[in-house]
Enzyme design. Structure first.
Site, PDB file in Angstrom:
ATOM      1  N   GLY A  80       0.852  -1.180   0.000  1.00  0.00           N
ATOM      2  CA  GLY A  80       0.000   0.000   0.000  1.00  0.00           C
ATOM      3  C   GLY A  80       0.885   1.226   0.000  1.00  0.00           C
ATOM      4  N   GLN A  85       3.560   9.710   0.795  1.00  0.00           N
ATOM      5  CA  GLN A  85       4.770   8.900   0.894  1.00  0.00           C
ATOM      6  C   GLN A  85       5.688   9.089  -0.313  1.00  0.00           C
ATOM      7  OE1 GLN A  85       2.562   5.101   2.225  1.00  0.00           O
ATOM      8  NE2 GLN A  85       4.577   4.964   3.206  1.00  0.00           N
ATOM      9  N   CYS A 131       6.185  -0.142   7.638  1.00  0.00           N
ATOM     10  CA  CYS A 131       5.814   1.003   6.802  1.00  0.00           C
ATOM     11  C   CYS A 131       6.989   1.369   5.912  1.00  0.00           C
ATOM     12  CB  CYS A 131       5.433   2.191   7.686  1.00  0.00           C
ATOM     13  SG  CYS A 131       4.982   3.692   6.785  1.00  0.00           S
ATOM     14  N   LEU A 132       6.711   1.646   4.647  1.00  0.00           N
ATOM     15  CA  LEU A 132       7.772   2.066   3.729  1.00  0.00           C
ATOM     16  C   LEU A 132       8.433   3.359   4.193  1.00  0.00           C
ATOM     17  CD1 LEU A 132       6.105   1.337   0.265  1.00  0.00           C
ATOM     18  CD2 LEU A 132       7.661  -0.119   1.585  1.00  0.00           C
ATOM     19  N   HIS A 173      -4.017   1.464   7.720  1.00  0.00           N
ATOM     20  CA  HIS A 173      -2.679   2.057   7.700  1.00  0.00           C
ATOM     21  C   HIS A 173      -2.595   3.184   6.677  1.00  0.00           C
ATOM     22  CE1 HIS A 173       1.867   1.506   7.912  1.00  0.00           C
ATOM     23  NE2 HIS A 173       1.739   2.200   6.787  1.00  0.00           N
ATOM     24  N   GLU A 174      -3.093   2.935   5.458  1.00  0.00           N
ATOM     25  CA  GLU A 174      -2.988   3.946   4.404  1.00  0.00           C
ATOM     26  C   GLU A 174      -3.926   5.130   4.654  1.00  0.00           C
ATOM     27  OE1 GLU A 174      -0.511   3.703   2.584  1.00  0.00           O
ATOM     28  OE2 GLU A 174      -0.083   1.607   3.051  1.00  0.00           O
ATOM     29  N   HIS A 177      -2.245   7.440   7.014  1.00  0.00           N
ATOM     30  CA  HIS A 177      -1.212   8.269   6.385  1.00  0.00           C
ATOM     31  C   HIS A 177      -1.785   9.600   5.894  1.00  0.00           C
ATOM     32  CE1 HIS A 177       2.681   6.409   6.209  1.00  0.00           C
ATOM     33  NE2 HIS A 177       2.219   5.262   5.753  1.00  0.00           N
TER      34      HIS A 177
END
Length: 217
Positions: A80, A85, A131-132, A173-174, A177
């Site tokens: 995701g 990001q 997380c990226l 999660h997304e 963000h």
């Protein structure tokens, strides 16, 4: 986990749920081949720590952004990715995530709002989360095991996405963000410190944006 939520009689609202399973592989590939991978912003970059702007223009620029997001997501080996990001201040995220039954979900959601579900429709799952934007780090993070998110598709049409298990975690999660929250914001001070230590000791497997440089986009 998903079976807990599918053995209930269907409701009229279920007719609105987005079909993000059909042709998932082909749709992800088409986006990715049109897009260009961009570097990932990391914790500490201001764009990650404030609420993003609503998407109001559903034109060619949004389509191009989403193509780049799919390309960036694949390059970073993520499931995701939110627009901030890659340094873009817009409420849109993409996902390519399998649920606990191994079913692949691929889609895009603009202006997402997480639905507040009754306790009877969810249980807390304290699996590891990563997380990226916090590369190389993981920590147990309790989240409901079922999620419903309302928003708009790439053309501005209202859509509803639902997920269970790992996919539910991805949707939550997304969405977080895009409201300026990272999963580490949900952790205790001790666990957050541990995650940041893990990140400092890890070597990212993908390109990132140094926090002393503008994210761009």
């Amino acid at each position: 986990m998903s079976q807990q939520h599918t053995d209930q009689p269907p409701t009229p609202a279920e007719e609105l749920f987005l079909d993000d399973v059909t042709d998932a592989e082909a749709r992800e590939l088409a986006h990715r081949e049109r897009g260009t991978a961009r570097p990932i912003t990391v914790v500490g970059n201001p764009v990650l720590h404030r609420e993003c702007r609503d998407v109001t223009d559903f034109g060619d620029e949004l389509l191009a952004l989403v193509d780049d997001m799919f390309a960036s997501q694949r390059a970073a080996e993520g499931v995701g990715l939110a627009a901030n990001q890659i340094g873009v201040d817009l409420k849109v995220f993409v996902y390519d995530c399998s649920d606990d039954d191994g079913v692949r979900h691929v889609g895009t959601l603009c202006n997402p709002v997480l639905e507040d579900l009754p306790a009877a429709k969810r249980q807390l799952d304290d699996s590891n989360e990563g997380c990226l934007s916090v590369p190389g780090a993981y920590m147990e993070t309790p989240r409901p095991d079922y999620a419903v998110v309302r928003g708009q598709d790439l053309h501005g049409n209202p859509v509803v996405v639902r997920g269970s298990g790992y996919f539910a975690r991805c949707l939550q999660h997304e969405t977080d963000h895009l409201y300026g929250r990272l999963y580490i914001d949900r952790l205790s001070k001790r666990d957050r410190k541990d995650v940041l230590r893990q990140m400092a000791e890890a070597t990212p497997k993908f390109a990132t944006v140094p926090n002393d440089q503008p994210a761009g986009g």
